[in-house]
Motif scaffolding. Structure first.
Motif, PDB file in Angstrom:
ATOM      1  N   ILE A 138       0.925  -1.220  -0.080  1.00  0.00           N
ATOM      2  CA  ILE A 138      -0.057  -0.043   0.038  1.00  0.00           C
ATOM      3  C   ILE A 138       0.795   1.272  -0.019  1.00  0.00           C
ATOM      4  N   ARG A 139       0.553   2.334  -0.830  1.00  0.00           N
ATOM      5  CA  ARG A 139       1.284   3.298  -0.974  1.00  0.00           C
ATOM      6  C   ARG A 139       0.506   4.507  -0.778  1.00  0.00           C
ATOM      7  N   GLU A 140      -0.690   4.387  -0.975  1.00  0.00           N
ATOM      8  CA  GLU A 140      -1.730   5.704  -0.576  1.00  0.00           C
ATOM      9  C   GLU A 140      -2.956   5.040   0.130  1.00  0.00           C
ATOM     10  N   GLY A 166       6.879   6.478   3.061  1.00  0.00           N
ATOM     11  CA  GLY A 166       6.484   6.121   2.054  1.00  0.00           C
ATOM     12  C   GLY A 166       5.033   5.683   1.754  1.00  0.00           C
ATOM     13  N   LEU A 167       4.321   6.505   2.851  1.00  0.00           N
ATOM     14  CA  LEU A 167       2.732   6.151   2.710  1.00  0.00           C
ATOM     15  C   LEU A 167       2.114   7.648   2.689  1.00  0.00           C
ATOM     16  N   GLU A 199      -3.944  15.579   0.168  1.00  0.00           N
ATOM     17  CA  GLU A 199      -2.989  14.986   0.987  1.00  0.00           C
ATOM     18  C   GLU A 199      -2.913  15.484   2.453  1.00  0.00           C
ATOM     19  N   MET A 200      -3.320  14.689   3.291  1.00  0.00           N
ATOM     20  CA  MET A 200      -3.052  14.866   4.702  1.00  0.00           C
ATOM     21  C   MET A 200      -1.772  14.945   5.445  1.00  0.00           C
TER      22      MET A 200
END
Ligand SMILES: [Zn+2]
Length: 201
Positions: A138-140, A166-167, A199-200
């Motif tokens: 999982i990347r996002e 990396g996430l 993006e948070m």
């Protein structure tokens, strides 16, 4: 002595009125309909209830409702395994699927953090999501919770707790009035909300 309903009819009304959204008046109306309709229709309804309850289970990785775990989305090789959309309830998956733009996988939280209602982070499927982060590529993570106070608080809690190298953690951009959930969004609004995610972390 005033006439009362036969016991079997009374117990049918009682059982129906336990269903969500069915008040005593509706329960009575449905029960009276069932007992006066074709007996085959009642048998069919009873069989459908039992079959659905016996066959439907939660998908172990994602929490979707499925007849076999893992579900067809989790096992679809054509879907992007690096992208996870986090939703509140299993039914929210249907709303996003209808928008037709999301090609990743899902994770059902099972609610929102709400101390007033006694819902704490450990009551939600957050540990299961962390486990997936350690075994899936999982990347996002895209958070698609409603825009009310609990949805906001839960999104920020998740962004902090899931933060790791990396996430990417993003949240969908709603073109919706504050306080509403996914079920009120039409397909175009939802696909725009996904594309416009912010993006948070
Ligand atoms: Zn699944």
């Amino acid at each position: 002595m005033p006439m009362t309903l036969p016991p079997s009819l009374t117990s049918l009304i009682a059982a129906l009125s336990k269903l969500p959204g069915v008040g005593p008046r509706s329960a009575e109306r449905i029960a009276l309909h069932v007992v006066q309709a074709d007996p085959e229709a009642a048998k069919h309804l009873a069989a459908a209830l039992v079959a659905a309850r016996e066959k439907i289970q939660f998908c172990e990785p994602c929490g979707a409702l499925t007849e076999s775990s893992p579900c067809s989305i989790c096992t679809d090789p054509g879907r992007d395994a690096s992208l996870i959309c986090v939703v509140e309830r299993a039914v929210d998956i249907l709303s996003i699927e209808k928008s037709g733009t999301f090609r990743g996988r899902f994770h059902v939280l099972g609610g929102k953090i709400s101390p007033l209602d006694g819902v704490e982070p450990e009551d939600l499927r957050i540990a299961e999501l962390e486990k997936r982060l350690s075994v899936e590529p999982i990347r996002e993570i895209i958070i698609a919770l409603s825009t009310d106070v609990e949805g906001d608080a839960t999104s920020h809690y998740l962004a902090r707790r899931l933060a790791r190298a990396g996430l990417k953690v993003s949240r969908i951009a709603y073109g919706l009035p504050a306080g509403s959930g996914l079920e009120f969004a039409d397909e175009l609004t939802l696909s725009r909300a996904l594309e416009g995610r912010r993006e948070m972390m």
